[in-house]
Design an enzyme around this catalytic site. Structure first.
Site, PDB file in Angstrom:
ATOM      1  N   ILE A 128       0.823  -1.440  -0.027  1.00 29.13           N
ATOM      2  CA  ILE A 128      -0.145  -0.129   0.022  1.00 29.13           C
ATOM      3  C   ILE A 128       0.886   1.151  -0.086  1.00 29.13           C
ATOM      4  O   ILE A 128       1.847   1.303   0.712  1.00 29.13           O
ATOM      5  CB  ILE A 128      -0.968  -0.056   1.217  1.00 29.13           C
ATOM      6  CG1 ILE A 128      -1.805   1.138   0.917  1.00 29.13           C
ATOM      7  CG2 ILE A 128      -0.280   0.113   2.489  1.00 29.13           C
ATOM      8  CD1 ILE A 128      -2.987   0.977   1.802  1.00 29.13           C
ATOM      9  N   THR A 131       2.591   7.505   1.612  1.00 31.20           N
ATOM     10  CA  THR A 131       3.249   8.594   2.113  1.00 31.20           C
ATOM     11  C   THR A 131       3.828   9.006   0.659  1.00 31.20           C
ATOM     12  O   THR A 131       4.409   8.268  -0.161  1.00 31.20           O
ATOM     13  CB  THR A 131       4.517   8.191   2.884  1.00 31.20           C
ATOM     14  OG1 THR A 131       3.941   7.760   4.107  1.00 31.20           O
ATOM     15  CG2 THR A 131       5.517   9.198   3.103  1.00 31.20           C
ATOM     16  N   GLY A 136       3.722  13.561   4.867  1.00 26.62           N
ATOM     17  CA  GLY A 136       3.677  12.232   5.662  1.00 26.62           C
ATOM     18  C   GLY A 136       2.255  11.983   6.289  1.00 26.62           C
ATOM     19  O   GLY A 136       1.396  11.293   5.589  1.00 26.62           O
ATOM     20  N   THR A 163       6.583  -0.319   1.924  1.00 24.96           N
ATOM     21  CA  THR A 163       7.077  -1.220   2.319  1.00 24.96           C
ATOM     22  C   THR A 163       6.495  -2.408   1.219  1.00 24.96           C
ATOM     23  O   THR A 163       5.644  -2.297   0.729  1.00 24.96           O
ATOM     24  CB  THR A 163       6.455  -1.738   3.570  1.00 24.96           C
ATOM     25  OG1 THR A 163       6.410  -0.677   4.544  1.00 24.96           O
ATOM     26  CG2 THR A 163       6.759  -3.055   4.081  1.00 24.96           C
ATOM     27  N   GLU A 247      -4.465  -1.980  11.297  1.00 24.09           N
ATOM     28  CA  GLU A 247      -3.117  -1.631  10.884  1.00 24.09           C
ATOM     29  C   GLU A 247      -2.311  -1.351  12.371  1.00 24.09           C
ATOM     30  O   GLU A 247      -1.208  -1.810  12.701  1.00 24.09           O
ATOM     31  CB  GLU A 247      -2.709  -0.577   9.924  1.00 24.09           C
ATOM     32  CG  GLU A 247      -1.355  -0.599   9.622  1.00 24.09           C
ATOM     33  CD  GLU A 247      -0.906   0.431   8.515  1.00 24.09           C
ATOM     34  OE1 GLU A 247       0.316   1.090   8.569  1.00 24.09           O
ATOM     35  OE2 GLU A 247      -2.188   0.974   7.932  1.00 24.09           O
ATOM     36  N   GLN A 284      20.917  -5.376  42.724  1.00 24.66           N
ATOM     37  CA  GLN A 284      19.677  -4.767  43.162  1.00 24.66           C
ATOM     38  C   GLN A 284      19.161  -3.939  41.856  1.00 24.66           C
ATOM     39  O   GLN A 284      18.041  -3.991  41.602  1.00 24.66           O
ATOM     40  CB  GLN A 284      19.812  -3.984  44.480  1.00 24.66           C
ATOM     41  CG  GLN A 284      18.500  -3.156  44.664  1.00 24.66           C
ATOM     42  CD  GLN A 284      18.451  -2.385  46.115  1.00 24.66           C
ATOM     43  OE1 GLN A 284      19.196  -1.306  45.927  1.00 24.66           O
ATOM     44  NE2 GLN A 284      17.775  -2.794  47.188  1.00 24.66           N
ATOM     45  N   LEU A 342      21.744  -3.036  29.641  1.00 20.33           N
ATOM     46  CA  LEU A 342      21.895  -4.146  30.595  1.00 20.33           C
ATOM     47  C   LEU A 342      23.164  -5.198  30.024  1.00 20.33           C
ATOM     48  O   LEU A 342      23.639  -5.876  30.856  1.00 20.33           O
ATOM     49  CB  LEU A 342      20.737  -4.860  31.142  1.00 20.33           C
ATOM     50  CG  LEU A 342      20.001  -4.183  32.174  1.00 20.33           C
ATOM     51  CD1 LEU A 342      18.650  -4.995  32.271  1.00 20.33           C
ATOM     52  CD2 LEU A 342      20.553  -4.124  33.364  1.00 20.33           C
ATOM     53  N   GLY A 344      25.485  -4.211  28.367  1.00 22.10           N
ATOM     54  CA  GLY A 344      26.832  -3.312  28.110  1.00 22.10           C
ATOM     55  C   GLY A 344      27.305  -3.391  26.940  1.00 22.10           C
ATOM     56  O   GLY A 344      26.696  -2.934  25.956  1.00 22.10           O
TER      57      GLY A 344
END
Length: 391
Positions: A128, A131, A136, A163, A247, A284, A342, A344
């Site tokens: 589809i 845009t 937009g 897309t 959608e 913790q 988390l 790193g």
């Protein structure tokens, strides 16, 4: 995550296992190759059709299963997110969740007979196109025109961020059939591969979802049969708004599943990774981070499941979908960002799934209407006298 028996029955779970196997055998082994190429191999899409994963809602007379049950679409989206291959599988979800409803809800019997069988087999991939380079979220401002000339419409203009833009055989295009009007001047026309004057532009390179092909489309005096008009002239905007609710709900499903998937792998990582002589999960701060994200995702999952149940009876409107879309996609951004932290330094490495999830998730707050537009939609409903939000 436990089986949600209040939403899915044994038939759904059997379908889930079948599609999970399909993802494991037909998508996962090729995902890295397709990420590098910027598009998936059409053989995968044909295989999806052969195994019954395309156009499930298409009536039996056109080759489908005649199963109009959005929960099957939900399962497909969830399994793609859990396997972290959403880019490679987006051609399936866009085809089923977004493009197909336009044909089922608006197409004439002649149009259904022409297009729906290929939608089921995978011989026809849909897209589809709304845009434009200069337009937009403000769909009323589109400039692509369609002028009636005998038995044809002549299209001129350009579209972007499409897309399935490279692989699609059939594109539903939003055009202005009456440039003097805004919303009421919009119509929908189906443009097929091989249409004179229809060309595809650049293969757009993205920071995430790299295996999902995204392209520009151009119309230079493209002659499209008038028989390809979906609905009546000037009704396109209303049709778009009616279909955008599903959608956006589909994006909510994808977002919450993506958030939970990356959280699950992060919990596993924190249980295994050690720092200062102890597991990360024993600190913790780590416990608090994981506890907050686990609670937030479980609460959001309940809300999305609630809307899915309501959608099955046609009881989800634009405001409901907007609430779900902005909340879950913002939550996904927060979760993937915190999960990457988390991990790193390893979270910054492309070989780690959390890095791909971080990049793939970024667009969720942008497409199908930015989250700022979602808040505007919700705000308008609040500002409408006599209208109360349903709880």
């Amino acid at each position: 995550m436990a089986v949600r028996r209040d939403l899915f029955d044994d038939t759904h779970e059997d379908f889930r296992q079948s599609f999970r196997t399909f993802v494991r055998t037909e998508i996962v082994p090729h995902h890295e190759k397709w990420e590098a190429a910027g598009r998936v191999d059409r053989s995968m899409f044909l295989a999806a059709g052969a195994q019954g994963f395309l156009g499930m809602a298409v009536p039996e007379e056109y080759g489908g299963l005649g199963v109009d049950d959005f929960r099957f679409n939900v399962i497909i989206s969830e399994e793609l997110q859990r396997a972290n291959v959403v880019g490679s599988g987006m051609c399936i979800t866009l085809h089923n969740d977004i493009v197909l409803p336009y044909l089922l809800g608006t197409a004439t019997e002649e149009q259904r007979a022409r297009w729906l069988p290929g939608f089921v087999t995978g011989e026809t991939m849909g897209a589809i196109s709304m845009t434009e380079p200069g337009t937009g979220s403000d769909l009323a401002a589109i400039r692509t025109t369609a002028v009636r000339d005998g038995d044809h419409y002549v299209l001129n203009g350009a579209k972007t961020f499409v897309t399935n833009g490279l692989n699609a055989d059939l594109v539903v295009v939003a055009v202005k059939t009456d440039p003097a009007e805004r919303h009421r001047g919009i119509s929908l026309i189906v443009v097929e591969e091989g249409t004179p004057g229809f060309t595809r532009g650049r293969h757009l390179r993205k920071i995430g979802l790299k295996s999902q092909d995204t392209a520009e489309l151009f119309f230079d005096d493209a002659r499209v049969p008038a028989a390809n008009l979906l609905g009546e002239p000037g009704t396109g905007f209303a049709t778009l708004m009616a279909n955008l609710a599903q959608e956006r709900l589909a994006l909510s499903v994808s977002a919450i599943t993506g958030a939970r998937a990356v959280l699950d792998l992060t919990i596993d990582y924190c249980r295994e990774r050690e720092a200062f002589g102890q597991r990360l999960s024993s600190f913790q701060n780590t416990k608090f981070e994981l506890a907050e994200m686990l609670t937030a995702t479980e609460v959001a999952q309940v809300y999305v499941d609630h809307l899915v149940r309501r959608h099955l009876s046609g009881d989800v409107d634009a405001e409901d979908a907007a609430k779900a879309k902005w909340w879950t996609t913002e939550l996904q951004q927060d979760v993937v960002n915190r999960c990457l932290q988390l991990h790193g330094g390893y979270g910054f490495m492309e070989e780690y799934p959390v890095a791909r999830a971080f990049l793939d998730a970024r667009v969720q707050t942008i497409y199908a209407g930015t989250n700022e537009i979602m808040k505007e939609i919700i705000g308008r409903s609040i500002d409408t006298p006599g209208k109360r939000s349903r709880r």
